[in-house]
Enzyme design. Sequence first.
Site, PDB file in Angstrom:
ATOM      1  N   ASP A   1       0.853  -1.191   0.000  1.00 45.66           N
ATOM      2  CA  ASP A   1       0.000   0.000   0.000  1.00 45.66           C
ATOM      3  C   ASP A   1       0.886   1.238   0.000  1.00 45.66           C
ATOM      4  O   ASP A   1       1.695   1.424   0.908  1.00 45.66           O
ATOM      5  CB  ASP A   1      -0.887  -0.032   1.262  1.00 45.66           C
ATOM      6  CG  ASP A   1      -2.079   0.912   1.129  1.00 45.66           C
ATOM      7  OD1 ASP A   1      -2.138   1.663   0.140  1.00 45.66           O
ATOM      8  OD2 ASP A   1      -2.936   0.887   2.033  1.00 45.66           O
TER       9      ASP A   1
ATOM     10  N   ASP B   1      -3.024   2.607  -5.968  1.00 43.15           N
ATOM     11  CA  ASP B   1      -1.946   2.674  -4.978  1.00 43.15           C
ATOM     12  C   ASP B   1      -1.811   1.423  -4.119  1.00 43.15           C
ATOM     13  O   ASP B   1      -1.139   1.470  -3.097  1.00 43.15           O
ATOM     14  CB  ASP B   1      -2.150   3.894  -4.076  1.00 43.15           C
ATOM     15  CG  ASP B   1      -3.435   3.811  -3.275  1.00 43.15           C
ATOM     16  OD1 ASP B   1      -4.337   3.054  -3.680  1.00 43.15           O
ATOM     17  OD2 ASP B   1      -3.528   4.496  -2.251  1.00 43.15           O
ATOM     18  N   GLU B   2      -2.434   0.313  -4.510  1.00 43.82           N
ATOM     19  CA  GLU B   2      -2.251  -0.887  -3.688  1.00 43.82           C
ATOM     20  C   GLU B   2      -2.497  -2.155  -4.492  1.00 43.82           C
ATOM     21  O   GLU B   2      -3.208  -2.150  -5.500  1.00 43.82           O
ATOM     22  CB  GLU B   2      -3.149  -0.855  -2.453  1.00 43.82           C
ATOM     23  CG  GLU B   2      -4.606  -0.797  -2.757  1.00 43.82           C
ATOM     24  CD  GLU B   2      -5.430  -0.777  -1.470  1.00 43.82           C
ATOM     25  OE1 GLU B   2      -5.315  -1.729  -0.680  1.00 43.82           O
ATOM     26  OE2 GLU B   2      -6.174   0.181  -1.276  1.00 43.82           O
TER      27      GLU B   2
END
Length: 419
Positions: free
Chosen positions: A12, A106-107
């Site tokens: 993350d 973003d993860e």
Amino acid sequence: MTAGPRAILHVDMDAFYVSVELRRRPDLHGKPVVVGGTGPRGVIAAANYEARRFGVYSAMPSSTARRMCPHAVFLSGDHELYAQVSAQVHEIFQSVTPFVEPLALDEAFLDVTGALRLLGDEMHIARLVRAEVWQQLDLRCSVGVAPNKFLAKLASKAAKPVARPDGVHEGPGVVQVRPGDELAFLHPLPVTALWGVGPATLERLQRLGVRTVRDLAELDEAALVSAVGAAHGQHLHRLSWAIDDRPVEVDREMKSIGHEETYPADLHTYDELRRELVRLADGVASRLRAHGTAARTLSLKVRFAGFHTITRSTTVPGAVHTANGIVKAVDPLLQAVDPSPGVRLLGVSASNFSPPAEQLSLLDDAAAAESEWDAAEATVDAIRSRFGNTAIGPASAVRGDGLRLVRKGAQQWGPDQQQ
DNA sequence: GGTACTCACCTTAGCTGC
DNA sequence: GACCGCAGCTAAGGTGAG
């Protein structure tokens, strides 16, 4: 399949959008910075840890954030740039394992079970990913390591930096939940830590006296099911005992494509709504074609001034993938809406995918019409791919005296201040 | 009194065909 | 013809995530 426990990583990025902005604005380092809608109807998409010290968090109304942290720097954001950087991050993931499931820009989850012999144990791989992201991209990330996806996600959260009023405290960066330690890690956490417990479910659980994951685990499953429904209850019960055998899915099929937009001022007439419908349909159709698919079910979403929201949908016999086809299907739904109270948001989405209609039956009238429009809109696609997204679009998408073409995606987090 | 956008999944209800 | 049970589909709303 590999026997024994799996090694799952959840990676993350830390304050991703803001961190990307700081790479080109080093002068903002150490200052509270937020990315999101800058207008009164906008929300915060991301806040760095300096801004979080003042209680600012993502999804908070921008107006509230301004009150809580008036000296923060507000940036309107650059979704295309974030997508580019995200692709670079995912290249690093791919260098470790092909088993990558992207969750958002973003993860991602990484199943590194098969990479253990080649690259070393899972903690080593986690540190390797973190170091590569830092060295190659000048960005920080937190990594959770666990035998399943759900615990890996909780572990990455535990690895993150913490912002408190007295300052920003570095996190451990990597946290592992070892096989055998699952319940010791999980049971003391608040029940809101579970994936699937939002405000509505929390209220129902609180009525049953549930505060922690342990409380939930000790609750009779039948009572849980009667409180939150069968599917949800069984799922939560399993999670509370750390049972999660969902695989890391590399190719998740998309099931719907939609666009919606909140307007700086409410719309009050059918003509205004119809103009916006054409713009939204154009954006949805363009994405359908880019994915080489078409949709049978078209949905309209209308949010009124008082925030009351309705959805209306229709299913057409032949799948459509042109703006014209979508507008034709949705327009009767729009005509049935009374816009006089004021409409703040309009949305269009497409689902129930199947091959484009003209491939199924060119004899059918609707399919033939769709095919004619398809040729025109294919030309539009070609012009956009060469000259950019705002090069061409429906006449109704032109706003203001400057004849500026307004396309979807320009205001990802609510209308900007100057609209 | 302020709440974006995108997507997935679930529940409930109504309708249709068998 | 009326009714039942069931499955499958559609529509609408709700919830949750990031």
